[in-house]
Design an enzyme around this catalytic site. Structure first.
Site, PDB file in Angstrom:
ATOM      1  N   ARG A   1       5.969 -13.507   9.067  1.00 54.27           N
ATOM      2  CA  ARG A   1       6.541 -12.202   8.753  1.00 54.27           C
ATOM      3  C   ARG A   1       7.887 -12.043   9.465  1.00 54.27           C
ATOM      4  O   ARG A   1       8.219 -12.800  10.377  1.00 54.27           O
ATOM      5  CB  ARG A   1       5.593 -11.076   9.165  1.00 54.27           C
TER       6      ARG A   1
ATOM      7  N   LYS B   1       4.013   1.063  10.287  1.00 58.57           N
ATOM      8  CA  LYS B   1       4.070   2.304   9.519  1.00 58.57           C
ATOM      9  C   LYS B   1       3.601   3.486  10.362  1.00 58.57           C
ATOM     10  O   LYS B   1       4.126   4.593  10.234  1.00 58.57           O
ATOM     11  CB  LYS B   1       3.221   2.174   8.254  1.00 58.57           C
TER      12      LYS B   1
ATOM     13  N   GLU C   1       0.865  -1.178   0.000  1.00 56.90           N
ATOM     14  CA  GLU C   1       0.000   0.000   0.000  1.00 56.90           C
ATOM     15  C   GLU C   1       0.904   1.232   0.000  1.00 56.90           C
ATOM     16  O   GLU C   1       1.822   1.320   0.833  1.00 56.90           O
ATOM     17  CB  GLU C   1      -0.916   0.033   1.225  1.00 56.90           C
TER      18      GLU C   1
END
Length: 583
Positions: free
Chosen positions: A292, A302, A57
């Site tokens: 992850r 973020k 994104e």
């Protein structure tokens, strides 16, 4: 690009091997640009054996966690003669910007990957498919699989249920299809304010998987999009858009991190319903999840990275203390080091936290064979060779890189006055200290053996000069070099010839291995000594061209800063020490 070493087997490779062996994807078609079932059927057989995608994104800068996904998706496509797409999931107009798009493109290319195949650039955006997504939404409404809900967001949360209790039906769940369709069209036309209504999938409010309890497909957002401007005022939810994008692009293996595992049933539900309606072509993509990357001593949220930047705790997204790829590049990390790090981590379904030292060691291993050597003195004190003639300049040499003799030698002068590290002298040495102290012999590396004769201090008692005498027949590389045995060697640069430089000694941004564990304030774990700036002296001939990397002997690996370094004002960043100083 070529891989750095032979691929290591993992569960994803086993899945792909089995899919290729069974011929699961061999007869699928490809459409340019990606499209619906009709467009795909009209296209040729897909030339790619598999298709993967990296779908960031564009709401921030990529970080080290993204590197694992980049290397995995592009690496698998490369190894299996497939194609990996770079796709921007830009479904949230309030947080996405073109700046982030360009930064992501820059970093993926910097890592060594490309998304062009036979002249076709496979770079896509969710916003490319906004019209198709909307048409699919109307098809779901007409088939009874979706409805417009007029509950508020708070009401939806209240009726969603819990992990142990089922949800309750919305009062609008059974509204007539024609009414939902009309309201959806009004939503698109901008006739309703934000939050007034939403389009929901009709699945199962009693499902044990809370993600199947009539999830939202579209919400109203009167916001300007970085690509489509004000053309839309309803935007698809990521969990609705993502599987559709995968299917339109013919993705075979949709590889996500483990937090999306609970979303896989909804992913499959969407694709199956649209395939039944003739909108999507078989075979459909399948989602697979892997663990992850969780790295110690950093934060990769973020939101928290943005907070560090906007509140001025760091100097921008490319601050060398950040785990952003831009920051790591500026610090001195190489694409090869990051690929090596990701390769060493492997791929599994088990979550774990990797110590930051593993990343640092990957950089050492990548740079050691190739980095030019030089000498730098970071905390200088003057060494005077009292029996060396004033004005005499004696040339010395050393390998540019000991692992690459073909690289040749570097040249530098020995003079009466030298800069040495302050830590290389002790007036009263501790045990097992083999460097300079009164009466001790050491070697000036690449030069002579010297005997320390004392020092000069200022009024405050600080040492301002160290004095020594050299032994003329002990120069390195001559027959007398081994005539005197010494236990220590120190690095040095000529005072008259040294290059002045600003050196930024970066360390870990956080003092704690898990700075954002639980509910604790991660800002309280900031390391106040994460950047220490010193005036240093470099070996003559050291040219601080931005991006140039060296191993400064005995100190570590350093890089000329990409933004601030110039010929007139060299600025050098420490990338990593020679050894793990946190161990």
């Amino acid at each position: 690009m070529t891989t750095d070493s032979a691929p290591v087997s993992n569960f994803l490779r086993t899945i792909i091997d089995n899919d290729l062996k069974s011929g699961r994807y061999q007869d699928r078609h490809w459409a340019t640009p990606p499209g619906t079932a009709a467009a795909r059927r009209a296209g040729p057989i897909d030339p790619a054996r598999i298709r993967t995608r990296f779908p960031p994104e564009p709401n921030g800068y990529l970080h080290i966690g993204h590197a694992k996904s980049i290397c995995l998706n592009f690496g698998l496509a490369n190894d299996y003669q497939g194609i990996c797409h770079l796709r921007f999931d830009d479904t949230n107009p309030e947080k996405e910007e073109d700046e982030y798009v360009q930064a992501i493109i820059d970093m993926v290319r910097w890592l060594g990957f490309d998304w062009t195949h036979d002249g076709t650039e496979h770079q896509y955006f969710a916003s490319d498919y906004f019209e198709t997504l909307y048409q699919f939404a109307e098809a779901l409404v007409q088939a009874g699989h979706a409805y417009v809900d007029e509950q508020s967001a708070d009401e939806m949360r209240a009726t969603r249920g819990t992990l142990t209790e089922p949800g309750t039906h919305s009062p609008w769940r059974d509204r007539p299809v024609a009414e939902s369709l009309a309201l959806l069209r009004e939503m698109r036309a901008g006739k309703h304010p934000n939050g007034r209504m939403a389009l929901r999938a009709r699945i199962d409010m009693a499902s044990p998987n809370i993600n199947l309890r009539d999830p939202v497909l579209y919400r109203i957002r009167h916001a300007t999009h970085h690509r489509t401007g004000d053309a839309w005022c309803i935007y698809p939810m990521y969990t609705w858009a993502h599987p559709v994008e995968d299917a339109l692009e013919g993705i075979t293996h949709s590889i996500c991190t483990l937090e999306f595992e609970d979303q896989r049933p909804f992913y499959d539900w969407i694709l199956q319903r649209l395939a039944e309606l003739g909108q999507l072509a078989e075979p459909l993509p399948h989602q697979y999840e892997f663990a992850r990357l969780n790295l110690s001593y950093v934060v990769t949220s973020k939101r928290k990275l943005r907070q560090l930047v906007t509140e001025g705790h760091v100097n921008g997204w490319d601050d060398p203390r950040l785990p952003t790829l831009a920051g790591l590049r500026r610090r001195g990390y190489t694409p090869g080091a990051i690929r090596l790090f990701c390769e060493r981590l492997g791929v599994s379904k088990a979550d774990s936290r990797i110590d930051y030292s593993v990343l640092e060691q990957a950089l050492r291993d990548d740079l050691d064979p190739s980095a030019a050597r030089a000498v730098a003195v970071l905390d200088p004190v003057k060494l005077v060779i009292t029996n060396f003639p004033e004005g005499q300049v004696e040339p010395c040499s050393a390998p540019l890189n000991p692992h690459a003799p073909e690289a040749g030698q570097r040249q530098f002068p020995l003079t009466r006055e030298l800069w040495i590290e302050r830590d290389d002298f002790r007036e009263e040495p501790p045990k097992k200290y083999f460097r300079l102290f009164p009466g001790n012999l050491v070697r000036l590396k690449y030069g002579y053996v010297v005997r320390c004769t004392g020092c000069v201090k200022n009024e405050a008692g600080a040492v301002t000069e160290v004095h020594c005498e050299y032994l003329p027949d002990t120069r390195s590389g001559t027959p007398g070099a081994d005539s005197v045995k010494v236990k220590g060697a120190i690095t040095w640069v000529s005072v008259a010839h040294a290059v002045a430089a600003e050196v930024r000694l970066y360390d870990r941004l956080f003092r704690e291995a898990h700075p954002d564990r639980g509910d604790q304030d991660f800002l309280q774990a900031l390391n106040p000594d994460s950047c220490h700036v010193v005036q240093a002296w470099l070996e003559p001939g050291t040219q601080a061209v931005p991006g140039t990397t060296w191993q400064f002997e005995r100190l570590g690996y350093f890089v000329a800063d990409r933004e601030d370094s110039s010929a007139d004002h060299p600025v050098i960043n420490r990338a990593v020490t020679l050894r793990d100083t946190w161990a």
